[in-house]
Scaffold this motif. Structure first.
Motif, PDB file in Angstrom:
ATOM      1  N   GLU B  42       0.833  -1.204   0.000  1.00 29.68           N
ATOM      2  CA  GLU B  42       0.000   0.000   0.000  1.00 29.68           C
ATOM      3  C   GLU B  42       0.871   1.258   0.000  1.00 29.68           C
ATOM      4  N   VAL B  45       2.322   1.722  -3.453  1.00 27.77           N
ATOM      5  CA  VAL B  45       1.331   2.182  -4.435  1.00 27.77           C
ATOM      6  C   VAL B  45       0.981   3.657  -4.201  1.00 27.77           C
ATOM      7  N   LYS B  48       3.508   5.637  -5.800  1.00 27.72           N
ATOM      8  CA  LYS B  48       3.269   5.637  -7.244  1.00 27.72           C
ATOM      9  C   LYS B  48       2.229   6.704  -7.586  1.00 27.72           C
ATOM     10  N   GLU B  49       1.161   6.738  -6.788  1.00 26.93           N
ATOM     11  CA  GLU B  49       0.081   7.679  -7.086  1.00 26.93           C
ATOM     12  C   GLU B  49       0.494   9.132  -6.859  1.00 26.93           C
ATOM     13  N   TYR B  74      -0.289  -6.986  -7.950  1.00 28.38           N
ATOM     14  CA  TYR B  74      -0.666  -6.264  -9.177  1.00 28.38           C
ATOM     15  C   TYR B  74      -2.058  -5.661  -9.037  1.00 28.38           C
ATOM     16  N   GLY B  77      -2.083  -2.525  -7.462  1.00 28.66           N
ATOM     17  CA  GLY B  77      -1.514  -1.410  -8.222  1.00 28.66           C
ATOM     18  C   GLY B  77      -0.028  -1.484  -8.510  1.00 28.66           C
ATOM     19  N   ASP B  79       3.439  -2.366 -10.381  1.00 29.96           N
ATOM     20  CA  ASP B  79       3.691  -2.366 -11.822  1.00 29.96           C
ATOM     21  C   ASP B  79       4.386  -3.622 -12.339  1.00 29.96           C
ATOM     22  N   ARG B 185      -5.582  -1.193   0.499  1.00 32.53           N
ATOM     23  CA  ARG B 185      -6.777  -1.125  -0.348  1.00 32.53           C
ATOM     24  C   ARG B 185      -7.253  -2.520  -0.753  1.00 32.53           C
ATOM     25  N   PRO B 187      -8.624  -4.752  -3.772  1.00 32.58           N
ATOM     26  CA  PRO B 187      -8.661  -4.682  -5.233  1.00 32.58           C
ATOM     27  C   PRO B 187     -10.097  -4.683  -5.765  1.00 32.58           C
ATOM     28  N   THR B 191      -9.217  -4.020 -11.429  1.00 33.83           N
ATOM     29  CA  THR B 191      -7.788  -4.205 -11.165  1.00 33.83           C
ATOM     30  C   THR B 191      -7.436  -5.697 -11.065  1.00 33.83           C
ATOM     31  N   LYS B 194      -7.097  -6.901 -14.603  1.00 31.79           N
ATOM     32  CA  LYS B 194      -5.845  -6.390 -15.179  1.00 31.79           C
ATOM     33  C   LYS B 194      -4.664  -7.218 -14.643  1.00 31.79           C
ATOM     34  N   SER B 195      -4.722  -7.550 -13.351  1.00 24.30           N
ATOM     35  CA  SER B 195      -3.609  -8.282 -12.735  1.00 24.30           C
ATOM     36  C   SER B 195      -3.415  -9.649 -13.383  1.00 24.30           C
TER      37      SER B 195
END
Lengths: 417, 253, 301
Positions: B42, B45, B48-49, B74, B77, B79, B185, B187, B191, B194-195
């Protein structure tokens, strides 16, 4: 933004994975949404699966599926207060024939999931689907939280707990009469002790059906190292009991505790089972753009001695897949019902349609087992002067039920089994 | 900024069962990602944000559960993810795991921050972060309950038994976070999907040039505490229950 | 054999002396405060002392490393506290040594040590064999303190000031008997509804001449206390540990395992703490505690 697939399957149990498998095989893009942490984590079942659908559709499965033991010994037992009356049936080997095996469903599903993922199906766990999406009366996807998935076809494989179907008014809440609660405990006993206590070879398994005046119906299945014991009790009677107590009671029975002695309980689970049979089958398990498969549709065959769900789930999944390949997007998937009829599943359900009614008859579980126990007790107690069978029967029946009633129940039971 | 988060598959202790001899049934206990590892992800991520960090996870061991764990990262979030293939990952010494992670960080890095969960419940408690830090040769800020990145500095707070420590330093750094640091968080469907499509990279320990030394494990047994387990129910006899407590506390038992 | 120890408290150093006797070893210590010098020199064969540095693991590690280069120990000991584990990790990582935490017992065997350690949240003991040199974190209270006195040497270390990490420390004030030294510890758990309700726990500990504390959620989440008992807070080994409204989470229990007697008060009969307690009362703490206090007052005058 929303994602688009050919098919979205709600539920990663045997039915859902089976639909996904057959459709992906035909080149459809499929996504499976599972509510639990992984496929099978919300399933509870006794421990036996019939092998025929796997033989038909998963060539070579016997090599790599997580089979525990092949069922070579079937038993039907009545648990008296301290003793047990049993009929046993020894099955000879049928290497390629239709038989059954014991398995942990979670492991079987993990294996099925790996087969499905090999076919590029997207399997997303820990996703709770909130609703189906419709456009002009045609199912066109699902919503989970903030996210939507669009699809040409929606497959509902949500299992016995039909929240989604109920939400959309496609299925009513089952009445307590049609619901049973299955509670199960897995006990680690050890391979050698299992072989010794149950009289089994290394690969051989036992499936035992239990009838008890105290708690109703139950089962024992032997795994490699574990024994799975469970009770299925109806909410319509025995509603004062709690799952853990019932299992405890079963484990404490002198004959059962002998089998489990020194074992460590490693897992306890409880789950709703819809036992409604033919009456509980959805009359229209399909619509425009959607089909309902497996337990969710009521496809559970209760023969009185065995409850079969997994094989019907796989079979109905295959039929749903076939129906989808034969139906254009937006059309009613009515072919599915035709295919179910043609497969013989519906006939089988019809044939056993009275079983749930019989099983809800308290006399079957409480009075007659008690009676049989008394009868056997009279016959095998060594008194000074032995009784005739007739005397024993009369003595056992005394004050309980009339012989005529007994005969009527017997007749009805025989006719519906 | 590049951030690496090593994550560990741990035995879910809350579901551990025992043989009657006291031996734990480790082979059948479920495995899961450690809670503080999730907090570490967390934090990565969030970097990252807020600061456009590139986030990477790594895990040592190549069971299907490991791959699932990388995909879970993933879905939160992250990469990029690596699996370090090694047999018997649960018998590895903490110092070996630390060395593997340090070598991986050198090979795929450099990283400005390496963020780890402070402690896993099963074995390598609170030592993996420090080991990684000294293997790589960068400073550590350990067991922090909050973490901020302000104008090129990491600022962190750590509440300990004797008081509160406030640390401030420039990357590169190793930081270990406790479960107090944040609320990881959950998912979403999008997401998660996507993972599923993202690549999981694999490296062998040979590729990392790590040689493993073994410390022998003889046996594991349940810790049998000889407690008396005498319980009185106050709803049955309130006065007596309290009297019993009084006697215990003034040493008359 | 040579043991090197990082030591912050006299109690801990006495336990290390006991280990030194078991392993028949000389024991050298790195001591972070001049205040400990007098006592440390009677426990350790040699004490390396520094002072005036706020705890910061990277700096402390440099000092320990410097002493280690002189001593060349076979076994390096740290307490299994958060600070101890952090320093041990840095040390073992740099030396490439096996590191074993939560150790309850150890003995010398040919070629190394046989060690008993807690694993899986303190629910299991694993017996392992380790080669030497090794870094070991001892579970607090696992060894009884040795009262043996020696005439040890003292060496003052030059300070190391340069550190990449700036540290600011805000200490807490201790009132009453320090938790680690109390013979009776009363702890409050989540069964308490508000901060004011802790007064009765404080009064109870005062009457018993003991110390009080809370579980981690009450301190870290609710802010009702600065200190707490748990693997991330204080580890205790009192004669009596009285847990009130404490459910018994593993991270808490591992820190109280070495208490001589554990007594629990909880209204939930299925609370895990009852399985790990010597005595328990199933009851509402809001009824039991006032009555207990009243009766104790009467009894103790």
């Amino acid at each position: 933004m929303s994602e688009k697939y050919d098919v979205v399957v709600v539920g990663g149990g045997p039915a859902g994975l089976s639909v996904a498998y057959f459709l992906a095989d035909k080149g459809y893009t499929v996504v499976v949404l599972e509510r639990g942490l992984e496929p099978g984590s919300k399933n509870v079942f006794g421990g036996r699966v019939y092998s025929y659908p796997l033989d038909k559709y998963f060539p070579g499965w016997r090599r790599d599926a997580p089979i525990e033991r092949w069922v070579r010994r079937e038993m039907l037992s009545i648990l008296c207060r301290e003793n047990m009356a049993s009929i046993g049936y020894q099955l000879s080997r049928k290497p390629d024939g239709h038989d059954s095996f014991t398995v942990f469903l979670s492991r079987l599903l993990k294996w099925m999931a790996s087969k499905v993922e090999e076919k590029n199906v997207l399997l997303a766990s820990n996703v709770r689907v909130d609703e189906m999406l419709f456009r002009d009366g045609v199912a066109c996807g699902v919503r989970a939280g903030e996210d939507k998935i669009e699809a040409e076809y929606v497959v509902i494989a949500e299992g016995a707990n039909t929240l989604l179907l109920e939400k959309h008014g496609l299925r009513g809440r089952p009445s307590p009469r049609d619901i049973a609660v299955g509670v199960k405990e897995v006990v680690r006993v050890g391979r050698e002790k299992i072989n010794e206590r149950f009289g089994l070879g290394d690969e051989e398994g036992l499936a035992q059906f239990l009838i008890s005046p105290v708690f109703g119906g139950g089962f024992i299945y032997t795994m490699k190292e574990y024994v799975s014991v469970g009770v299925v009790y109806r909410l319509s009677f025995n509603n004062h009991v709690e799952g853990k107590d019932v299992i405890e009671e079963l484990r404490m029975h002198p004959e059962i505790s002998k089998l489990l002695e020194g074992g460590v309980p490693v897992e306890y689970s409880a789950h709703i089972i819809r036992e409604g049979g033919y009456k509980d089958l959805m009359s229209k398990p399909y619509g425009k753009g959607y089909v309902v498969v497996g337990d969710a549709a009521g496809l559970i065959l209760n023969t009185g001695f065995t409850v079969r769900g997994v094989d019907l789930a796989i079979e109905s999944g295959r039929l749903a897949a076939e129906a989808i390949t034969k139906t254009s997007p937006g059309e009613e998937l009515s072919i599915y019902m035709d295919l179910l009829r043609r497969s013989g599943i519906i006939d089988a359900l019809k044939k056993f349609k009275n079983v749930p009614k019989i099983l809800s008859n308290q006399r079957i579980y409480v009075e007659y087992p008690d009676l049989i126990c008394k009868l056997l007790d009279n016959i095998y107690s060594v008194d000074e002067f032995p009784e005739t069978l007739n005397e024993s029967l009369k003595k056992a029946v005394k004050g309980k039920t009339s012989i005529i009633r007994l005969l009527l129940d017997l007749l009805m039971t025989v006719r519906s089994l | 900024m590049r951030v690496l988060t090593p994550i560990k598959l741990t035995v879910d202790i809350s579901q551990l069962k025992y043989e009657s001899s006291g031996e734990p049934l480790i082979d059948i206990a479920p495995r899961k990602m450690g809670d503080s590892d999730k907090c570490a992800i967390e934090e990565a991520v969030r970097l990252k944000e807020k600061h456009n960090a590139h986030t990477v996870v790594v895990t040592v061991g190549s069971t299907p559960d490991h791959e699932r764990m990388v995909r879970d990262a993933y879905a939160m979030g992250i990469d990029e993810g690596y699996i370090i293939e090694v047999d018997g990952h649960e018998n590895l010494q903490a110092v070996n795991v630390g060395e593997i992670i340090a070598s991986m960080a050198e090979k795929t890095g450099p990283y400005d921050l390496i963020i780890l969960g402070a402690g896993s419940l099963d074995t390598h408690s609170y030592t993996l972060g420090p080991i990684v830090a000294s293997r790589i040769g960068i400073p550590i800020i350990a067991s922090v309950d909050s973490l901020n990145y302000v104008e090129g500095y990491i600022e962190a707070k750590s509440v300990m038994e004797d008081g509160t420590y406030i640390y401030r330093s420039k990357p590169p750094l190793v930081v270990t976070v406790t479960t107090e640091a944040n609320e990881p968080r959950i998912p979403t469907l999008k997401t998660i999907l996507k993972s599923k499509k993202m690549e999981v990279k694999r490296l062998s320990i040979e590729q990392l040039g790590v040689r493993l030394e073994k410390v022998g494990l003889v046996e594991v047994k349940k810790y049998i505490i000889q407690r008396k387990n005498i319980v009185w129910d106050a709803s049955e006899d309130f006065e007596k229950a309290v009297d019993n407590l009084v006697n215990l506390l003034v040493g008359e038992v | 054999m040579r043991i090197l120890v990082y030591g912050e408290t006299v109690e801990w150093l006495k336990q290390v002396r006991e280990i030194a006797e078991i392993l028949n070893s000389e024991v050298y210590g790195v001591i972070p405060s001049r205040e400990l010098v007098n006592q440390a020199s009677k426990i350790l064969d040699k004490a390396y002392v520094f002072d005036g540095l706020t705890y910061e693991p990277n700096t402390y590690h440099k000092i320990i490393r410097r002493v280690s280069d002189k001593v060349k120990p076979d076994v390096t000991l740290f307490p299994s506290t958060i600070k101890g584990r952090t320093l041990a990790g840095l040390y073992a990582g740099e030396k490439g040594q096996p590191i074993i935490t939560d150790v309850l017992n150890l003995r010398y065997i040919a070629g190394g040590l046989e060690i008993e350690r807690l694993v899986y949240g303190g629910s299991c003991i694993a017996t392992i064999r380790s080669t030497l040199p090794a870094t070991i974190c001892i579970s607090i209270g696992a060894f009884k303190p040795s009262e043996k006195q020696v005439n040890g040497e003292i060496e003052y270390l030059e300070e190391i000031r340069e550190s990449a990490v700036q540290t600011e420390f805000r200490s807490r004030e201790y009132v009453g008997v320090p938790l680690e030294r109390a013979e009776i510890v009363v702890a409050a758990g989540r069964g308490f509804k508000k901060k004011e309700d802790l007064e009765i726990v404080k009064e109870l500990s005062r009457i018993l001449n003991g110390a009080w504390s809370v579980t981690r959620p009450l301190a870290a989440d609710y802010g009702w206390s600065d200190t707490w008992i748990g693997i991330s807070g204080a580890t205790i080994n009192p004669k009596i540990y009285l847990a009130v409204g404490v459910s018994g989470q593993p991270l808490h229990m591992i820190a109280v395992r070495n208490s001589k007697t554990i007594i629990a008060i909880n209204k939930d009969p299925s609370a895990p703490i009852f399985n790990e307690a010597d005595y328990g009362v199933i009851g509402d703490l809001y009824q039991v505690l006032p009555k207990l206090l009243e009766k104790l007052k009467k009894k103790l005058g």
